[in-house]
Structure formats: structure tokens, C-alpha cells
Design an enzyme around this catalytic site. Structure first.
Site, PDB file in Angstrom:
ATOM      1  N   LEU A  49     100.629  84.218  61.078  1.00  0.00           N
ATOM      2  CA  LEU A  49     102.124  83.480  60.845  1.00  0.00           C
ATOM      3  C   LEU A  49     102.811  84.265  59.706  1.00  0.00           C
ATOM      4  CD1 LEU A  49     101.170  79.648  61.292  1.00  0.00           C
ATOM      5  CD2 LEU A  49     101.600  81.567  63.190  1.00  0.00           C
ATOM      6  N   ALA A  50     102.071  84.557  58.622  1.00  0.00           N
ATOM      7  CA  ALA A  50     102.718  85.221  57.504  1.00  0.00           C
ATOM      8  C   ALA A  50     103.535  86.423  57.777  1.00  0.00           C
ATOM      9  CB  ALA A  50     101.604  85.361  56.401  1.00  0.00           C
ATOM     10  N   PRO A  75      94.898  78.002  58.934  1.00  0.00           N
ATOM     11  CA  PRO A  75      94.979  79.428  58.502  1.00  0.00           C
ATOM     12  C   PRO A  75      96.505  79.881  58.905  1.00  0.00           C
ATOM     13  CG  PRO A  75      92.768  79.339  59.363  1.00  0.00           C
ATOM     14  CD  PRO A  75      93.664  77.862  59.715  1.00  0.00           C
ATOM     15  N   CYS A  76      97.263  80.801  57.824  1.00  0.00           N
ATOM     16  CA  CYS A  76      98.605  81.284  58.077  1.00  0.00           C
ATOM     17  C   CYS A  76      98.301  82.874  58.447  1.00  0.00           C
ATOM     18  CB  CYS A  76      99.239  80.973  57.096  1.00  0.00           C
ATOM     19  SG  CYS A  76      98.942  81.677  55.458  1.00  0.00           S
ATOM     20  N   ASN A  77      97.089  83.444  58.685  1.00  0.00           N
ATOM     21  CA  ASN A  77      96.885  84.835  58.778  1.00  0.00           C
ATOM     22  C   ASN A  77      97.861  85.423  59.738  1.00  0.00           C
ATOM     23  OD1 ASN A  77      94.697  83.310  57.886  1.00  0.00           O
ATOM     24  ND2 ASN A  77      93.609  85.352  57.686  1.00  0.00           N
TER      25      ASN A  77
END
Length: 603
Positions: free
Chosen positions: A566-567, A562-564
């Protein structure tokens, strides 16, 4: 905006993406002044003039209107010369330390809203930012400056003003443009702290400075040694508390341009790409890891370090289709003899969505869509855009074009009628991302869930190009361990390459997504076995050993954690790989090491 920008030039633009941007731009009102009922007119760039003091220089007048005394201004100029930022910092420092009554404004101007002679334009400017559905809020979890601190900086002389006007006055005295302060307050909400407001303004200024379509003469001039950064530093000194990490202080990895990794089918590579894979990274299994390219500073260094120090391959999917999608990939696959999926997908908006061509205005130079998001623009937003464009005969003025294009890029709005824009439909998302039609339709899934699932998926054509080298290696099919499977982008890519899927172990926490993958598996008449897990924690050493024993090991381990956290669109919990969701990357590493260890023992 240069309405004569060619399609070729537009295609080469490094599009900003909502899920990857370090800072997301917001649209600013085109009104360039705020009127006052006093003798001063405060302009949108923070300067002021006074007709009542014709003998004074403009440089001195703009500090007088902020409320500083002539004596303080003269002293600051003597010490720093006619450098606006240095003089302002000196005045603010003196004001904070001495808190002298002489340095306060003798009369606080009452700020009135910007009024445009064109009623329809005025309504458009005032309401343009309202009621758009955004997945991430601009709220901040910092607690170092609360609303109570806001009150301590506003002096008794301005007590007759409302709290909003006091805040505007204070930030204007710090040198922030009044217009941008007002917009920040509208966007951040009435309870926003000064810290949140200054973060918002600085972030938006940085985004505007990077906007390739904004004329250079109206771009904010940012300098790490002065301007907004020094004002922000001064604000922190006034708060007398330690500032936590701010969004605009984080640096992101420097991405290559063009973002074509080790090559793409539509662009020529200057030289033969060669890379060295560390010996410990060799399979089995092959592995392939994906995540957002514009992660916070140090994230990709950490990912690379945990994945055998392999260099990331950064690729923007705009070289494969009509939409941008900037991603980084770390893998131990060969990079020679790749081939694309055929037929090649359409690479421009009008090719992908031919019905839009009839209505596309000449002043919209887009040929590529921005990164597809998990949320879409609201009906109220599209209706306001229609009204804004219809208010003018022929082409709307540049300020309206700027507003419309900002929103069209941000929300991927396309022209579907005369002066009418609309968000993409889910089936258009599917087509652009390389999935079969109706891939996410049915089974009780809502439109909202369809957008969410598609926005978090692979771009199939891009991934398939990288995986294409496996086709000749595994003529009898593959066993795949798919972590964080989502809606099965990896499985679809392998299937479209003509690679038989013998056994697929899919790990995905979302029941909606698991149902989508299971439905696709059945509809495509797969002859292999699909095994579901809903939690990567279930894949411990014993379970993996059982699976490997049952069908002889894995040929490919693929996934993107998951990129939650990082984005760039995450304003609240962008905590990098230590975040609650994105820390699952370490489970990818754990499982990869276990699989390699178990398979090496059994060889």
C-alpha cells in the site's frame, strides 16, 4: 526556498512522507544546461537556441535542434498553432508513421556532462544522489517495453553515439528535459527501459510540482491534457503495446486538512464531532484498525466496506509529537471524552532534540520531522552534505540549500555539529514514537532491525489518545487480541494509559519483534498472561473458541495489517489489498467476525 519562512508556517506544511507518498521526489541537479560540441546548446527545460540562425523564431529553433525538418515544423505549426505540446506531438506522430529520412537530425549533437566552474560544487551536483540506502528501488516490473525496444527508436544517423547518448537524444526529441533524462538514467540504472525512464521523469515532475518549498517560477507545469502525460501517451503509442497501470496514474484518497480526525488535544475542533456507528459494528469486542493514509485509490473504501462501512479517522501524528505519521484508523470506539498521555511529548525538533538547536542553520526552516522510515541515510550522503555546505563561506547558495533540505527531509537528517548532519539514532526513534528508552535494544537485535521494527510501529501517543476512552470502561483490566503486534505499540499505549492488561494474545510473525514485546512485558512486571502466535492463520475458529472459553472473551481487537503493498515508497509491488502482504487485512476481518460470532453465541 524562503529562508524567512516562519516556524508557524513551517509547522502547518503537509509534510511528504516516504512510506506514504504516491510519488517520491528525487533531487535534481542545479546545473541548468548541457553543453554540446555543435552549434546548439540544449537547455535544462528542453529549449534550444542557435546563433547561426538569427532570423528564425525561438519557437521554431527549439524543434530544429531536436532534429525535425523545417518543412515538418511549418506543417505542424499550421495545423496546431504555436502550441509547443501540440506541435511536438504532431511532429512525433509524423516521424513515427512516415519514418522519413528528412525528419532525422543531420548531425547528432554529442552531449557532454554539465561542468560547473566551482569544482566542489560540480562534484556535489554530480554525485549527490549516489550511495544512499533506500529500502525500495525505482525498478519497475512492467515488461511492455524492453531495452531492445529502446534500440528500435534510435535511427541509424545516431549510430555513432553511445547507447546512453542515443537514449538521451531520443527522449529529448520527445520533449523531456535533457537534464532530467540524465538523472533518470543515473537513478534507474544502465539497463532501465524507456518505460521506466519516462515513468521516473513524470513521477519526479509531479512531486516537484507539489513541493511547497520550490518557487513557483521553477516548478514544472503539469497538465493532464498535455505535457508529460501526452508525451507518455505518445511513447506508449510508439511502443505499440498496452501500458499496464503506472504509479502516477493511481489516485489516492483525498485526505482532510488538517489531518486531525475527530480531534486532537492540541488543536481546537470547530464543532462537536458526531458519528453514527452501524448496529452490526457494536461490540463486544471493541476493535481498532490502522494503516497508511495514502493508500492507492479505492483501498480505504474497501477497508471501510469490510469493517461495517465505518468512516476512517485520518490523523497525522505531527499534532502529537515532533514527527509526521499519516495514518487512517477505523474503529468502533467512542470519540468523546478522550484525553492525551501526560506529560505531553515535545512537538518540535529542537524541543525533542535540544542539542541540535545550537547547530541548526537559519536557512533550515524545519520544525517537524518527516515520517520515520525503516531505512536511514548513509554516511557517504552525510559527508557529501558536509562538503557541499563547507564549500561556501556563510550561507550556501539557494541551489545547495535546496539539495541539502531535500535530503534532510527525505532521510530525517538533523544538525549535530557545524555543517554536520546525521540520521536519527534508534533511541531517538523510540522517544519520538512514544516508546520507552531502549525498548528495542538488546536481545541480539541489530541496528538495522531496530530501525525496521520502529519504522513499522504505531505512534504510541496518537493511538493512546484514541484508546483513552477505554480506561473508565474497564477499571479491572482488559483482555486484548493484538494482531500484527509488531513491537507492541498497542500494549505500550494501554499500559501508559494505566489500563491493566489481564490477558494479551499477540500475533506477530517476526521473532525479533516477539522477543521485544516479551522483554517489555517482563521488564514492566505485567501481572497478566502474554500468549504468542507467529501466524494469523493459526487463529481459526477452534483456536479462538478455546481462547475465549479460557478467559471469557476479548474486550479489544487491535492491529494494523502490513502496508507493504500500500505504501507509496513501494515502486515494485504496490498491488493494494491484493498484494501478498497487505492481503492479510482480510485475516483481520475474518478473525474479527469469528470473535464477534463466538462471543455472541456465548452471551
Amino acid at each position: 526556498m524562503d529562508k524567512h519562512l516562519s516556524e508557524e508556517d513551517s509547522d502547518n506544511i503537509d509534510w511528504d512522507t516516504e512510506d506514504e507518498l504516491e510519488i517520491q521526489d528525487t533531487t535534481f541537479s542545479s546545473c541548468r544546461d548541457l553543453r554540446t560540441n555543435g552549434q546548439y546548446a540544449i537547455s535544462g527545460d528542453g529549449e534550444a537556441s542557435s546563433s547561426s540562425v538569427p532570423g528564425q523564431s525561438t519557437f521554431i529553433q527549439k524543434f530544429l535542434v531536436m532534429g525535425f525538418s523545417e518543412e515538418s515544423i511549418a506543417k505542424a505549426i499550421e495545423q496546431n498553432g504555436e502550441n509547443s505540446d501540440l506541435v511536438l506531438d504532431a511532429l512525433l506522430t509524423l516521424k513515427a508513421i512516415e519514418d522519413s529520412p528528412e525528419e532525422q537530425p543531420s548531425a547528432s549533437p554529442h552531449l557532454e556532462p554539465c561542468i560547473n566552474s566551482d569544482d566542489s560544487s560540480s562534484e556535489y551536483n554530480e554525485n549527490f544522489l549516489d550511495d544512499v540506502y533506500e529500502e525500495d528501488s525505482w525498478s519497475s516490473d512492467s515488461d511492455y517495453c524492453t531495452n531492445s525496444a529502446k534500440q528500435c527508436y534510435v535511427k541509424e544517423e545516431s549510430s555513432s553515439l553511445s547507447e546512453k547518448e542515443q537514449t538521451i537524444l531520443f527522449l529529448a526529441n520527445m520533449g523531456y528535459p535533457v537534464e532530467e533524462v540524465s538523472i533518470a538514467m543515473e537513478r534507474c540504472g544502465p539497463e532501465a527501459s524507456l518505460a521506466e525512464l519516462t515513468d521516473f521523469i513524470c513521477a519526479a515532475q509531479m512531486a516537484r510540482a507539489e513541493d511547497p518549498y520550490l518557487p513557483e517560477d521553477v516548478k514544472p507545469k503539469l497538465n493532464h491534457g498535455s505535457g508529460g502525460y501526452k508525451k507518455r501517451k505518445m511513447f506508449n503509442q510508439l511502443c505499440k503495446s498496452k501500458k499496464p497501470r503506472a504509479i502516477f496514474d493511481e489516485e489516492t484518497i483525498r485526505l482532510p486538512k488538517p489531518m486531525i480526525g475527530f480531534g486532537v488535544p492540541t488543536e481546537s475542533v470547530p464543532a462537536i464531532v458526531r458519528r453514527t456507528i452501524p448496529e452490526q459494528a457494536f461490540g463486544p469486542p471493541f476493535f481498532y484498525y490502522e494503516n497508511v493514509a495514502l493508500a492507492p485509490k479505492g483501498v480505504w473504501d474497501t477497508i471501510s466496506r469490510f469493517l461495517y462501512d465505518i468512516e476512517p479517522e485520518f490523523v497525522d501524528s505531527k499534532y502529537f509529537c515532533a514527527t509526521a505519521r499519516k495514518r487512517g484508523y477505523i474503529h468502533n470506539l467512542p470519540v468523546e471524552n478522550r484525553f492525551p498521555l501526560l506529560p505531553l511529548p515535545p512537538r518540535t525538533i529542537n524541543e525533542a532534540l535540544p542539542l541540535t538547536k545550537k547547530w541548526w542553520p537559519s536557512w533550515d526552516p524545519r520544525t517537524k520531522l518527516n515520517c520515520l522510515q525503516t531505512a536511514i541515510g548513509s554516511a557517504r550522503l552525510t559527508d557529501r552534505i558536509r562538503k557541499a555546505v563547507e564549500a561556501f563561506d556563510g550561507e550556501p547558495p539557494m541551489r545547495v540549500q535546496k539539495f541539502v533540505l531535500d535530503q534532510c527531509r527525505k532521510w530525517n537528517l538533523v544538525w549535530v555539529g557545524r555543517n554536520k548532519v546525521a540520521p536519527l539514532e534508534p533511541d531517538e526513534f523510540e522517544m519520538l514514537l512514544g516508546f520507552p528508552k531502549n525498548h528495542t535494544r538488546g536481545g541480539g537485535i541489530s541496528r538495522t532491525d531496530r530501525y525496521k521494527s520502529l519504522g513499522n510501529s504505531f505512534q504510541v501517543d496518537t493511538v493512546a489518545y484514541h484508546l483513552s476512552v477505554l480506561k473508565d470502561m474497564f477499571p479491572n483490566g482488559m483482555n486484548v487480541l493484538s494482531l500484527f503486534s509488531g513491537i507492541g505499540g498497542a500494549e505500550v499505549a494501554l499500559y501508559r494509559l494505566g489500563i491493566q492488561l489481564n490477558n494479551v494474545v499477540s500475533v506477530e510473525k517476526s521473532e525479533v519483534n516477539r522477543n521485544i514485546v516479551r522483554s517489555w512485558w517482563e521488564q514492566t512486571n505485567q501481572r497478566g498472561n502474554l500468549i504468542d502466535f507467529d501466524d494469523v492463520q493459526q487463529l481459526n475458529g477452534d483456536r479462538l473458541e478455546q481462547l475465549i472459553d479460557s478467559f471469557g472473551g476479548f474486550d479489544l481487537l487491535i492491529g494494523g495489517s502490513p502496508c507493504n503493498n500500500l505504501a507509496g515508497s513501494n515502486r515494485v509491488s504496490r498491488d493494494g489489498l491484493e498484494g501478498k502482504e497487505s492481503s492479510l487485512f482480510y485475516d483481520y476481518v475474518r478473525i474479527l467476525d469469528l470473535v464477534k460470532s463466538i462471543m455472541s453465541r456465548q452471551r
